[in-house]
Design a protein around this motif. Structure first.
Motif, PDB file in Angstrom:
ATOM      1  N   GLY A  94       0.782  -1.230   0.000  1.00  0.00           N
ATOM      2  CA  GLY A  94       0.000   0.000   0.000  1.00  0.00           C
ATOM      3  C   GLY A  94       0.813   1.278   0.000  1.00  0.00           C
ATOM      4  N   GLU A  95       2.111   1.205  -0.242  1.00  0.00           N
ATOM      5  CA  GLU A  95       2.959   2.391  -0.292  1.00  0.00           C
ATOM      6  C   GLU A  95       3.609   2.511  -1.655  1.00  0.00           C
ATOM      7  N   ALA A  96       3.735   3.756  -2.131  1.00  0.00           N
ATOM      8  CA  ALA A  96       4.369   4.041  -3.418  1.00  0.00           C
ATOM      9  C   ALA A  96       5.595   4.921  -3.188  1.00  0.00           C
ATOM     10  N   HIS A  97       6.599   4.722  -4.029  1.00  0.00           N
ATOM     11  CA  HIS A  97       7.832   5.508  -3.938  1.00  0.00           C
ATOM     12  C   HIS A  97       8.322   5.847  -5.339  1.00  0.00           C
ATOM     13  N   PHE A  98       8.771   7.105  -5.526  1.00  0.00           N
ATOM     14  CA  PHE A  98       9.495   7.481  -6.728  1.00  0.00           C
ATOM     15  C   PHE A  98      10.938   7.020  -6.548  1.00  0.00           C
ATOM     16  N   ILE A  99      11.500   6.397  -7.586  1.00  0.00           N
ATOM     17  CA  ILE A  99      12.886   5.942  -7.552  1.00  0.00           C
ATOM     18  C   ILE A  99      13.624   6.554  -8.744  1.00  0.00           C
ATOM     19  N   GLU A 100      14.688   7.252  -8.451  1.00  0.00           N
ATOM     20  CA  GLU A 100      15.591   7.780  -9.486  1.00  0.00           C
ATOM     21  C   GLU A 100      16.887   7.001  -9.370  1.00  0.00           C
ATOM     22  N   VAL A 101      17.323   6.402 -10.468  1.00  0.00           N
ATOM     23  CA  VAL A 101      18.519   5.568 -10.478  1.00  0.00           C
ATOM     24  C   VAL A 101      19.683   6.372 -11.050  1.00  0.00           C
ATOM     25  N   LYS A 102      20.820   6.291 -10.378  1.00  0.00           N
ATOM     26  CA  LYS A 102      22.036   6.963 -10.840  1.00  0.00           C
ATOM     27  C   LYS A 102      23.183   5.973 -10.803  1.00  0.00           C
ATOM     28  N   TYR A 103      24.094   6.119 -11.761  1.00  0.00           N
ATOM     29  CA  TYR A 103      25.354   5.382 -11.741  1.00  0.00           C
ATOM     30  C   TYR A 103      26.476   6.414 -11.596  1.00  0.00           C
ATOM     31  N   ARG A 104      27.375   6.163 -10.687  1.00  0.00           N
ATOM     32  CA  ARG A 104      28.561   7.000 -10.526  1.00  0.00           C
ATOM     33  C   ARG A 104      29.748   6.093 -10.251  1.00  0.00           C
ATOM     34  N   LYS A 105      30.735   6.180 -11.095  1.00  0.00           N
ATOM     35  CA  LYS A 105      31.936   5.361 -10.897  1.00  0.00           C
ATOM     36  C   LYS A 105      32.573   5.657  -9.548  1.00  0.00           C
ATOM     37  N   ASN A 106      32.554   6.939  -9.137  1.00  0.00           N
ATOM     38  CA  ASN A 106      33.200   7.320  -7.884  1.00  0.00           C
ATOM     39  C   ASN A 106      32.341   7.035  -6.654  1.00  0.00           C
ATOM     40  N   GLY A 107      31.100   6.575  -6.847  1.00  0.00           N
ATOM     41  CA  GLY A 107      30.240   6.232  -5.723  1.00  0.00           C
ATOM     42  C   GLY A 107      29.721   7.429  -4.946  1.00  0.00           C
ATOM     43  N   CYS A 108      29.748   8.621  -5.553  1.00  0.00           N
ATOM     44  CA  CYS A 108      29.328   9.847  -4.858  1.00  0.00           C
ATOM     45  C   CYS A 108      28.094  10.467  -5.509  1.00  0.00           C
ATOM     46  N   LEU A 109      27.246  11.045  -4.665  1.00  0.00           N
ATOM     47  CA  LEU A 109      26.066  11.762  -5.153  1.00  0.00           C
ATOM     48  C   LEU A 109      25.766  12.886  -4.178  1.00  0.00           C
ATOM     49  N   THR A 110      25.627  14.112  -4.712  1.00  0.00           N
ATOM     50  CA  THR A 110      25.349  15.279  -3.887  1.00  0.00           C
ATOM     51  C   THR A 110      24.151  16.034  -4.450  1.00  0.00           C
TER      52      THR A 110
END
Length: 185
Positions: A94-110
């Protein structure tokens, strides 16, 4: 004026390659990025399906087929919002979520990575980041608060309260990510 070290044509950088020689040597970086992104999306889609979520492709490529070409050069809030549509909507219990997928070689996201084109319009989205070593997750709200994903943080997807996920299955999918991304630039 700097010249290409291969053909002598103009380039922006001393001792660098012009765009044409760079692409001959390394391939088109935009195409490479699209391929890496699609592989990451496929891994995450199959992971959520394996975790018994209903998964719906949501991004602009899926919700409005053909619009990518139409939006080239188009400016404005509507175009920006369409470009920033999350990749998936996932449902379970009964729960919904938006999912945005990212790939980063350096493993960082800001937050700077997300708001490169302006304020992100999907404030309740979750970002699933694949790197050659991990699958991690952070909410947009956490990014806005100054938190970020980096190599040493512990933002494991399996630790998210929203999903109550099977950590062993996530580790299995991490192995798929490692297999596909370990030798990718």
């Amino acid at each position: 004026m700097p010249d290409c070290i291969e053909c002598g044509a103009y380039t922006k950088f001393n001792n660098g390659l012009c765009t044409s020689c760079y692409q001959k040597k390394n391939g088109n970086p935009w195409v490479s990025g699209v391929i890496k992104g699609r592989i990451a999306e496929t891994i995450v889609e199959q992971l959520f399906i394996s975790l018994d979520f209903q998964v719906f492709k949501y991004g602009m490529e899926n919700s409005i087929p053909g619009i990518t070409d139409l939006l080239k050069g188009v400016r404005g809030d509507v175009a920006k919002n369409i470009r920033q549509m999350p990749d998936f909507v996932v449902f379970k219990n009964g729960e919904a979520h938006f999912i945005e997928v990212k790939y980063r070689k350096n493993g960082c996201l800001t937050i700077k990575d997300i708001e490169r084109y302006g304020k992100y319009p999907f404030e309740n989205a979750l970002f699933v980041l694949l790197s050659p070593r991990h699958i991690k997750c952070i909410s947009y709200k956490e990014l806005e608060e100054g938190k970020e994903i980096h190599e040493k943080c512990r933002n494991w997807l399996g630790s998210r309260k929203e999903f109550e996920t099977d950590k062993e299955l996530i580790v299995e999918y991490c192995k798929y990510a490692i297999k596909f991304f370990e030798n990718v630039d």
